[in-house]
Design a protein around this motif. Structure first.
Motif, PDB file in Angstrom:
ATOM      1  N   GLN A 104      32.879  19.709  30.224  1.00 16.57           N
ATOM      2  CA  GLN A 104      31.991  20.754  29.635  1.00 16.57           C
ATOM      3  C   GLN A 104      30.830  20.955  30.512  1.00 16.57           C
ATOM      4  O   GLN A 104      29.895  20.038  30.564  1.00 16.57           O
ATOM      5  N   PHE A 105      30.695  22.207  31.235  1.00 19.21           N
ATOM      6  CA  PHE A 105      29.725  22.653  32.063  1.00 19.21           C
ATOM      7  C   PHE A 105      28.686  23.507  31.387  1.00 19.21           C
ATOM      8  O   PHE A 105      29.304  24.446  30.800  1.00 19.21           O
ATOM      9  N   THR A 106      27.666  23.178  31.041  1.00 21.44           N
ATOM     10  CA  THR A 106      26.654  24.016  29.984  1.00 21.44           C
ATOM     11  C   THR A 106      25.544  24.249  30.940  1.00 21.44           C
ATOM     12  O   THR A 106      25.269  23.573  31.966  1.00 21.44           O
ATOM     13  N   GLU A 107      24.398  24.990  30.320  1.00 23.86           N
ATOM     14  CA  GLU A 107      23.250  25.176  30.821  1.00 23.86           C
ATOM     15  C   GLU A 107      22.659  23.828  31.177  1.00 23.86           C
ATOM     16  O   GLU A 107      22.066  23.801  32.141  1.00 23.86           O
ATOM     17  N   LYS A 108      22.742  22.862  30.141  1.00 21.40           N
ATOM     18  CA  LYS A 108      21.891  21.727  30.433  1.00 21.40           C
ATOM     19  C   LYS A 108      22.581  20.646  31.578  1.00 21.40           C
ATOM     20  O   LYS A 108      21.804  19.936  32.105  1.00 21.40           O
ATOM     21  N   SER A 109      23.614  21.233  31.955  1.00 20.73           N
ATOM     22  CA  SER A 109      24.325  20.472  33.343  1.00 20.73           C
ATOM     23  C   SER A 109      23.389  21.146  34.483  1.00 20.73           C
ATOM     24  O   SER A 109      23.175  20.292  35.259  1.00 20.73           O
ATOM     25  N   ASN A 110      23.225  22.229  34.553  1.00 22.33           N
ATOM     26  CA  ASN A 110      22.143  22.685  35.386  1.00 22.33           C
ATOM     27  C   ASN A 110      20.811  22.111  35.444  1.00 22.33           C
ATOM     28  O   ASN A 110      20.247  21.818  36.481  1.00 22.33           O
ATOM     29  N   VAL A 111      20.111  22.013  33.947  1.00 23.65           N
ATOM     30  CA  VAL A 111      18.920  21.364  33.728  1.00 23.65           C
ATOM     31  C   VAL A 111      19.039  19.923  34.620  1.00 23.65           C
ATOM     32  O   VAL A 111      18.090  19.496  35.345  1.00 23.65           O
ATOM     33  N   TYR A 112      20.232  19.203  34.312  1.00 21.65           N
ATOM     34  CA  TYR A 112      20.175  17.560  34.873  1.00 21.65           C
ATOM     35  C   TYR A 112      20.124  17.852  36.520  1.00 21.65           C
ATOM     36  O   TYR A 112      19.430  16.983  36.910  1.00 21.65           O
ATOM     37  N   SER A 113      20.805  18.880  37.185  1.00 21.17           N
ATOM     38  CA  SER A 113      20.826  18.875  38.537  1.00 21.17           C
ATOM     39  C   SER A 113      19.451  19.075  39.172  1.00 21.17           C
ATOM     40  O   SER A 113      19.173  18.576  40.235  1.00 21.17           O
ATOM     41  N   PHE A 114      18.886  20.183  38.458  1.00 14.67           N
ATOM     42  CA  PHE A 114      17.445  20.715  38.596  1.00 14.67           C
ATOM     43  C   PHE A 114      16.505  19.389  38.620  1.00 14.67           C
ATOM     44  O   PHE A 114      15.591  19.200  39.464  1.00 14.67           O
ATOM     45  N   GLY A 115      16.654  18.553  37.713  1.00 16.31           N
ATOM     46  CA  GLY A 115      16.068  17.416  37.463  1.00 16.31           C
ATOM     47  C   GLY A 115      15.940  16.147  38.664  1.00 16.31           C
ATOM     48  O   GLY A 115      15.261  15.565  38.932  1.00 16.31           O
ATOM     49  N   VAL A 116      17.147  16.243  39.307  1.00 19.19           N
ATOM     50  CA  VAL A 116      17.170  15.405  40.414  1.00 19.19           C
ATOM     51  C   VAL A 116      16.641  16.146  41.484  1.00 19.19           C
ATOM     52  O   VAL A 116      15.893  15.252  42.283  1.00 19.19           O
ATOM     53  N   VAL A 117      16.601  17.268  41.950  1.00 18.22           N
ATOM     54  CA  VAL A 117      15.928  17.923  42.786  1.00 18.22           C
ATOM     55  C   VAL A 117      14.278  17.725  42.600  1.00 18.22           C
ATOM     56  O   VAL A 117      13.724  17.475  43.432  1.00 18.22           O
ATOM     57  N   LEU A 118      13.976  17.917  41.306  1.00 18.25           N
ATOM     58  CA  LEU A 118      12.524  17.692  40.960  1.00 18.25           C
ATOM     59  C   LEU A 118      12.152  16.212  41.271  1.00 18.25           C
ATOM     60  O   LEU A 118      11.044  16.016  41.947  1.00 18.25           O
ATOM     61  N   ALA A 119      12.880  15.238  41.164  1.00 17.32           N
ATOM     62  CA  ALA A 119      12.710  13.683  41.488  1.00 17.32           C
ATOM     63  C   ALA A 119      12.711  13.703  42.870  1.00 17.32           C
ATOM     64  O   ALA A 119      11.833  12.922  43.584  1.00 17.32           O
ATOM     65  N   GLU A 120      13.641  14.342  43.895  1.00 14.86           N
ATOM     66  CA  GLU A 120      13.616  14.213  45.063  1.00 14.86           C
ATOM     67  C   GLU A 120      12.070  14.932  45.630  1.00 14.86           C
ATOM     68  O   GLU A 120      11.677  14.115  46.611  1.00 14.86           O
ATOM     69  N   LEU A 121      12.055  16.054  45.209  1.00 12.72           N
ATOM     70  CA  LEU A 121      10.471  16.495  45.693  1.00 12.72           C
ATOM     71  C   LEU A 121       9.261  15.559  45.245  1.00 12.72           C
ATOM     72  O   LEU A 121       8.421  15.547  46.039  1.00 12.72           O
ATOM     73  N   LEU A 122       9.435  14.753  44.133  1.00 17.15           N
ATOM     74  CA  LEU A 122       8.181  13.920  43.762  1.00 17.15           C
ATOM     75  C   LEU A 122       8.244  12.522  44.768  1.00 17.15           C
ATOM     76  O   LEU A 122       7.349  12.120  45.063  1.00 17.15           O
ATOM     77  N   THR A 123       9.606  12.114  45.091  1.00 17.43           N
ATOM     78  CA  THR A 123       9.716  10.917  45.662  1.00 17.43           C
ATOM     79  C   THR A 123       9.884  10.929  46.979  1.00 17.43           C
ATOM     80  O   THR A 123       9.704  10.059  47.818  1.00 17.43           O
ATOM     81  N   GLY A 124      10.654  11.741  47.671  1.00 22.18           N
ATOM     82  CA  GLY A 124      11.127  11.802  48.990  1.00 22.18           C
ATOM     83  C   GLY A 124      12.305  11.224  48.990  1.00 22.18           C
ATOM     84  O   GLY A 124      12.768  10.837  50.383  1.00 22.18           O
ATOM     85  N   GLU A 125      13.075  10.470  47.931  1.00 25.92           N
ATOM     86  CA  GLU A 125      14.083   9.672  48.227  1.00 25.92           C
ATOM     87  C   GLU A 125      15.411  10.607  47.986  1.00 25.92           C
ATOM     88  O   GLU A 125      15.365  11.636  47.385  1.00 25.92           O
ATOM     89  N   LYS A 126      16.431  10.182  48.680  1.00 29.34           N
ATOM     90  CA  LYS A 126      17.788  10.760  48.083  1.00 29.34           C
ATOM     91  C   LYS A 126      18.272  10.596  46.864  1.00 29.34           C
ATOM     92  O   LYS A 126      17.848   9.331  46.186  1.00 29.34           O
TER      93      LYS A 126
END
Length: 278
Positions: free
Chosen positions: A160-182
């Protein structure tokens, strides 16, 4: 280059098969519904050639992935730039979820699908696997779409793909922006990093977006509100810093002026000679 002088980007399928053709057609359908400054603009398409072609606006500064992971060292991303890019991507996703004529789920949000234009503004791209949905309807699929490391763990279990699935992916991008890690890395940097109040706020938001239980993640609207609050905090801090700098310079000027009568100008040292000889 088009005849009118515009530079464009042309995307074509590497493999000719019905599945890829379907993704191309889907991308045309999805992008024809979207009009947002932080979503890459579709200019035209050609589905009559042997290999389907899509023509986009040209976004010159590559992908966010190249910058957050240090592949482009000439132009480091400042904190202000990182926060602005996060806000722009969040704004595009919020628009897709709630402001578009039909809600749209981008099913492959990742830093390589976020392009940067000549002013380093974010442009969300690659809508081949996206889907338009009926309001309040969860999208069901039997085929996994997306990129490992960015995919919602619940999606693997429920399909099941929901709005919260997009939120999770965005959270990973936020973590990348914060840490510079892959998103996926066998080695992590261990050196300590400085933490400011707004950085910690964004880190906490990323943590909430990455909750394994989708019900505990914020909505994109809640993400919007929190990021706007962080931006206001950042602007307030910048204004305060500028005020302190002006106040400091002003104090120096007053000190210099107070010292002038004794240290710079002395009436006893003025020569009595006329300024102009007759």
């Amino acid at each position: 280059m088009l005849v009118d002088g515009r530079i464009v980007a042309v995307k074509k399928s590497k493999v000719i098969d019905k599945g890829k053709l379907g993704e191309f057609i889907n991308e045309v359908v999805i992008l024809s519904q979207i009009n947002h400054r932080n979503v890459v603009k579709l200019i035209g398409c050609c589905l009559e050639t042997e290999v389907p072609l899509l023509v986009y606006e040209y976004v010159p500064n590559g992908t966010l992935f190249q910058y957050v992971n240090g592949q482009v060292e000439e132009i480091p991303l400042t904190w202000d730039m990182r926060l602005r890019i996060a806000t722009e991507v969040e704004g595009a996703l919020f628009y897709l979820h709630s402001a578009a004529s039909t809600p749209i789920f981008h099913r492959d949000i990742k830093s390589t699908n976020i392009l940067l234009d000549d002013k380093f503004r974010a442009k969300v791209s690659d809508f081949g696997t996206s889907r338009s949905i009926v309001v309040d309807q969860t999208y069901l699929t039997t085929r996994v779409h997306g990129t490992f490391g960015y995919l919602d763990p619940e999606y693997f279990q429920s399909s099941q793909f929901t709005e919260k699935s997009n939120v999770y992916s965005f959270g990973v991008v936020l973590a990348e922006l914060l840490t510079g890690e892959k998103a996926i890395s066998s080695t992590r940097a261990q050196e300590p990093r400085s933490k400011k109040e707004e950085i910690i706020a964004v880190a906490n938001l990323a943590k909430r977006c990455l909750k394994l239980n989708g019900k505990k993640r914020p909505t994109m609207r809640e993400v919007t509100i929190e990021l706007q609050s962080v931006q206001m905090l950042q602007k307030s801090a910048n204004l305060q810093q500028n005020y302190e700098e002006v106040e400091y310079v002003g104090a120096e000027v007053y000190e210099l002026w107070d010292a002038a009568p004794t240290s710079i100008v002395s009436t006893s040292s003025i020569n009595a000679q006329p300024l102009l000889s007759s």
